[in-house]
Write an enzyme that holds these catalytic residues in place. Structure first.
Site, PDB file in Angstrom:
ATOM      1  N   PRO A   2       0.084  -1.001   0.082  1.00  0.00           N
ATOM      2  CA  PRO A   2       0.389  -0.221  -0.373  1.00  0.00           C
ATOM      3  C   PRO A   2       1.008   0.803   0.456  1.00  0.00           C
ATOM      4  O   PRO A   2       1.714   1.317   0.530  1.00  0.00           O
ATOM      5  CB  PRO A   2      -0.709  -0.099   1.229  1.00  0.00           C
ATOM      6  CG  PRO A   2      -0.640  -1.182   1.951  1.00  0.00           C
ATOM      7  CD  PRO A   2       0.788  -2.258   1.488  1.00  0.00           C
ATOM      8  N   GLU A   3       0.990   1.872  -0.595  1.00  0.00           N
ATOM      9  CA  GLU A   3       1.207   3.273  -0.821  1.00  0.00           C
ATOM     10  C   GLU A   3       0.482   4.727  -0.534  1.00  0.00           C
ATOM     11  O   GLU A   3      -0.616   4.336  -0.476  1.00  0.00           O
ATOM     12  CB  GLU A   3       1.571   3.680  -2.030  1.00  0.00           C
ATOM     13  CG  GLU A   3       2.483   2.603  -2.883  1.00  0.00           C
ATOM     14  CD  GLU A   3       3.489   2.609  -4.185  1.00  0.00           C
ATOM     15  OE1 GLU A   3       4.042   3.879  -4.601  1.00  0.00           O
ATOM     16  OE2 GLU A   3       3.603   1.394  -4.852  1.00  0.00           O
ATOM     17  N   HIS A  93      -4.435 -14.743   9.894  1.00  0.00           N
ATOM     18  CA  HIS A  93      -3.532 -13.380  10.064  1.00  0.00           C
ATOM     19  C   HIS A  93      -4.273 -12.041  10.708  1.00  0.00           C
ATOM     20  O   HIS A  93      -3.718 -10.967   9.870  1.00  0.00           O
ATOM     21  CB  HIS A  93      -3.128 -13.402   8.530  1.00  0.00           C
ATOM     22  CG  HIS A  93      -2.437 -13.838   8.223  1.00  0.00           C
ATOM     23  ND1 HIS A  93      -1.987 -15.410   8.634  1.00  0.00           N
ATOM     24  CD2 HIS A  93      -2.439 -14.615   7.583  1.00  0.00           C
ATOM     25  CE1 HIS A  93      -1.113 -16.327   7.383  1.00  0.00           C
ATOM     26  NE2 HIS A  93      -1.645 -15.754   6.320  1.00  0.00           N
ATOM     27  N   ARG A 112       1.816 -10.869   5.994  1.00  0.00           N
ATOM     28  CA  ARG A 112       3.142 -11.315   5.916  1.00  0.00           C
ATOM     29  C   ARG A 112       4.257 -10.591   7.584  1.00  0.00           C
ATOM     30  O   ARG A 112       5.284 -10.831   7.158  1.00  0.00           O
ATOM     31  CB  ARG A 112       4.030 -10.447   4.685  1.00  0.00           C
ATOM     32  CG  ARG A 112       3.776 -11.166   3.532  1.00  0.00           C
ATOM     33  CD  ARG A 112       4.395 -10.672   2.150  1.00  0.00           C
ATOM     34  NE  ARG A 112       5.750 -10.359   2.084  1.00  0.00           N
ATOM     35  CZ  ARG A 112       6.293  -9.629   0.980  1.00  0.00           C
ATOM     36  NH1 ARG A 112       5.635  -9.040   0.437  1.00  0.00           N
ATOM     37  NH2 ARG A 112       7.845  -9.458   1.346  1.00  0.00           N
TER      38      ARG A 112
END
Length: 282
Positions: A2-3, A93, A112
């Site tokens: 994500p930017e 997660h 992650r």
DNA sequence: ATCCTATCCTGTAGGC
DNA sequence: TGCCTACAGGATAGGA
């Protein structure tokens, strides 16, 4: 992954969804993200009411009453997911679960585990080590070309890695760096210190243009990124060079090239983004 | 100061 | 279908 546009999309949705809600409880998975989530977080937030959600670069700041801010970074695969009623799916997660007093829920999911979550005093945001060093946010304080040129003076790193450095400008990531340079017609391999003033002006113009359009599309989804409602963004279809190696340039039809800079993929058009003209020898 | 490399972790895509 | 490998949008510590 994500930017800035993805984080801004999540910020807007978060602000609209959780502002005014009061935390009943917070539970943590106990697994470490990039760093261990401090155990004090649940206690710090219990009973607090969300006053608003802000963004600085790629960081999200959830403000609560009582001088508490929850700082979060999505890393590569982090997601905030909101469930308006008590019904919520089974998901792997999930590392933080916020239950609000009205029965709604907010989860932080991060496969992650490169993300970040911690609480800090709202009054100390400006001096926080993570935020203090960030460069200007291009949507709040878009830098002028001359500023960028000055910051890049004498640097030998490529202009594309330069744009990725959060200490210089906060929020541009690997996808949009390539897109910005394509639209500004600057070769990503050029040394930052050798980019001309006119080119910095073009880059400065394209930074908010590209990011703004991506925000309108709710961001770019390849695989992991999702909005607060678990939906993908739509900007992937508007990308002109990223992930298009070998495909024709939309301007000149020459095949888009992929190179690696600082261990990251860079995409560019070899014709539209020419290397610097070199003075003829002798 | 500047720059480069390695590293954290799992999901996904592509080759066979 | 399954197995294996390479690669992924971020950030940072440590060393040259």
């Amino acid at each position: 992954m994500p930017e800035l546009p993805e984080v801004e999309t999540v910020r807007r949705m978060l602000d609209a969804s959780v502002r005014g809600r009061t935390v009943r409880s917070v539970t943590l998975s106990g697994l470490a993200l990039r760093r261990r989530v401090p155990r004090e977080v649940p206690k710090a937030l219990r009973g607090r009411t969300v006053t608003g959600v802000e963004r600085v670069g790629k960081y999200l700041l959830l403000g609560f009453d009582g001088d508490v801010t929850l700082l979060s970074h999505l890393g590569m695969s982090g997601r905030w997911l909101f469930f308006p009623d008590a019904r919520a799916p089974r998901l792997a997660h999930v590392h933080a679960r916020f239950a609000f007093a009205d029965g709604s829920r907010l989860w932080f999911q991060d496969a992650r585990r490169f993300g970040m979550l911690r609480a800090l005093a709202t009054g100390r945001i400006a001096s926080d080590p993570a935020l203090r060093k960030l460069g200007p946010d291009p949507m709040t304080a878009p830098p002028e070309g001359a500023q960028l040129g000055r910051a890049a003076r004498s640097l030998r790193i490529g202009v594309k890695p330069f744009l990725l450095d959060q200490h210089r400008i906060a929020g541009i990531g690997n996808i949009y760096a390539s897109e910005i340079l394509f639209r500004a017609r600057v070769d990503p391999r050029r040394a930052a210190g050798r980019v001309t003033a006119a080119e910095w002006d073009a880059i400065a113009t394209e930074i908010p243009a590209v990011l703004g359009e991506a925000i309108e599309g709710l961001g770019t989804t390849f695989s992991m990124y999702r909005t607060l409602w678990g939906e993908p963004g739509s900007f992937a279809g508007k990308l002109r060079v990223y992930d298009r190696a070998g495909q024709p340039c939309l301007t000149c039809a020459r095949p888009i090239r992929r190179v690696v800079q600082a261990q990251r993929a860079t995409f560019y058009c070899p014709r539209c983004q020419r290397p610097a003209a070199r003075p003829a020898k002798k």
